[in-house]
Design an enzyme around this catalytic site. Structure first.
Site, mmCIF file in Angstrom:
data_model
loop_
_atom_site.group_PDB
_atom_site.id
_atom_site.type_symbol
_atom_site.label_atom_id
_atom_site.label_comp_id
_atom_site.label_asym_id
_atom_site.label_seq_id
_atom_site.Cartn_x
_atom_site.Cartn_y
_atom_site.Cartn_z
ATOM 1 N N LYS A 1 0.920 -1.316 -0.084
ATOM 2 C CA LYS A 1 -0.053 -0.011 -0.045
ATOM 3 C C LYS A 1 0.858 1.332 -0.071
ATOM 4 O O LYS A 1 0.884 2.366 -0.778
ATOM 5 C CB LYS A 1 -1.066 -0.104 1.250
ATOM 6 C CG LYS A 1 -2.072 -1.014 1.171
ATOM 7 C CD LYS A 1 -2.784 -1.319 2.426
ATOM 8 C CE LYS A 1 -3.821 -2.565 2.245
ATOM 9 N NZ LYS A 1 -4.638 -2.755 3.310
ATOM 10 N N GLN B 1 -4.714 -1.557 9.621
ATOM 11 C CA GLN B 1 -4.594 -2.921 9.070
ATOM 12 C C GLN B 1 -5.271 -3.998 9.981
ATOM 13 O O GLN B 1 -5.007 -4.256 11.068
ATOM 14 C CB GLN B 1 -3.264 -3.159 8.689
ATOM 15 C CG GLN B 1 -3.084 -4.585 7.876
ATOM 16 C CD GLN B 1 -3.637 -4.445 6.498
ATOM 17 O OE1 GLN B 1 -3.797 -3.642 5.842
ATOM 18 N NE2 GLN B 1 -4.115 -5.789 5.865
ATOM 19 N N ASP C 1 -11.125 2.621 4.257
ATOM 20 C CA ASP C 1 -11.652 1.252 3.961
ATOM 21 C C ASP C 1 -12.870 1.013 3.705
ATOM 22 O O ASP C 1 -13.421 0.062 3.288
ATOM 23 C CB ASP C 1 -11.167 0.659 5.436
ATOM 24 C CG ASP C 1 -10.125 -0.213 5.294
ATOM 25 O OD1 ASP C 1 -9.483 -0.668 4.192
ATOM 26 O OD2 ASP C 1 -9.217 -0.438 6.312
HETATM 27 N N1 GUN Z 1 -6.666 -6.848 5.883
HETATM 28 C C1 GUN Z 1 -7.036 -7.704 4.801
HETATM 29 N N2 GUN Z 1 -7.669 -7.039 4.093
HETATM 30 C C2 GUN Z 1 -7.854 -5.492 4.493
HETATM 31 C C3 GUN Z 1 -8.431 -4.452 3.806
HETATM 32 O O1 GUN Z 1 -8.992 -4.373 3.029
HETATM 33 N N3 GUN Z 1 -8.289 -3.362 4.816
HETATM 34 C C4 GUN Z 1 -7.766 -3.423 5.997
HETATM 35 N N4 GUN Z 1 -7.857 -2.333 6.914
HETATM 36 N N5 GUN Z 1 -7.281 -4.470 6.423
HETATM 37 C C5 GUN Z 1 -7.303 -5.670 5.716
#
Ligand code: GUN
Length: 296
Positions: A58, A102, A125
């Site tokens: 990311k 996350q 998100d």
């Molecule tokens: N863990 C796995 N996929 C995601 C996501 O799309 N966002 C977040 N914050 N954590 C994740």
């Protein structure tokens, strides 16, 4: 008797990297037109290896697009109060446009409560109840959960019509399954949706009836070729590590869909290189949208 090769199909691969690159062209134009440089804060708690890789990807994508990023790393035994304090500060910091915590968080933290603490305007998100509520109302122009939004985008990119089709979502998580089902059924998408989960009876029969399958379970190869209708559209959201001695690192990535499904399906997303890159691209899109909305 017919020979196998006469009916065997080789699915078209839906390339998430290509679709993400197409989206990035749009984003670069929006970023240069934006009155402020979008800025994403990513918080990770603990040392989970897969989460570390996702977060690094990311941040790397932010750098490539000219989006500012702040990476906050907390020890696994940090208190929930510490994390709440950081989120509150980021909410009040006008230079931060997007906040992502996350998942998964350590078990001693209340993930839903922390999601609600993030300002809905910075919730890149799309997990805040206000953003999910908007989605349920049919307002699909806001901050949408990244993985389901990425699935919709890749279907549109390849011109795959889903209106009136029978879609099956396997998995009912708040991150993928539930919002995915709502997006597929939303006005304009117009699929007829079934959600399957761990208590579903006759999963094989339901799978065989589906025109579209989205698998988001986290179980390597659980959807096999005999479960898939000929000509189906198959979307693999699973990212699983499986042991593989032939690899130097001793493992490889595998999706929830068995690779042999390519012999039956009309379309199939690969793992890696399918929905993974789309999730990151949609996160970038949400960050740009959040910055635009906060500075319009
Ligand atoms: N863990 C796995 N996929 C995601 C996501 O799309 N966002 C977040 N914050 N954590 C994740």
């Amino acid at each position: 008797m017919e020979r196998g090769w006469q009916w065997m199909m080789v699915a078209q691969r839906l390339d998430g990297k290509e679709c993400a690159a197409d989206l990035e062209v749009d984003l670069l134009a929006r970023i240069s037109a934006c009155s402020v440089t979008p800025h994403l804060a990513v918080i990770i708690v603990g040392e989970d290896a897969a989460s570390q890789v996702y977060v690094a990807n990311k941040i790397k994508t932010c750098q490539r697009l000219g989006i500012l990023s702040t990476h906050i790393s907390l020890a696994r035994d940090s208190s929930e109060d510490e994390l709440r304090k950081i989120i509150t500060e980021l909410n009040h910091d006008d230079s931060i446009h997007g906040i992502l915590v996350q998942s998964p968080l350590p078990a001693h933290m209340d993930e839903d409560g922390l999601t609600e603490l993030i300002s809905p305007a910075k919730d890149v998100d799309g997990f805040h109840p206000i953003n999910l509520g908007r989605l349920v109302q049919g307002r699909t122009d806001g901050l949408l959960p990244c993985t389901p939004a990425g699935v919709m985008r890749i279907l549109a990119f390849y011109g795959i019509e889903i209106s009136g089709k029978k879609a099956l979502v396997i998995g009912r998580s708040r991150i993928v399954g539930m919002p995915m089902a709502i997006l597929l059924a939303s006005r304009g998408a117009d699929a007829t949706v079934t959600i399957a989960h761990s208590r579903t009876q006759d999963l094989i029969g339901i799978c065989n009836d589906a025109d579209i399958i989205v698998a988001a379970v986290g179980s390597a190869g659980m959807v096999t070729a005999d479960m898939v209708k000929k000509g189906a559209i198959v979307i693999d959201v699973g990212i699983n590590r499986v042991d593989d001695e032939s690899q130097d690192r001793g493992w490889r990535l595998a999706g929830d869909i068995d690779p042999n499904v390519a012999e039956v399906a009309a379309y199939l997303t690969p793992v890696p290189g399918g929905i993974g890159p789309m999730t990151i691209a949609m996160l970038m899109a949400n960050t740009v949208t959040a910055a635009e909305c906060q500075h319009s």
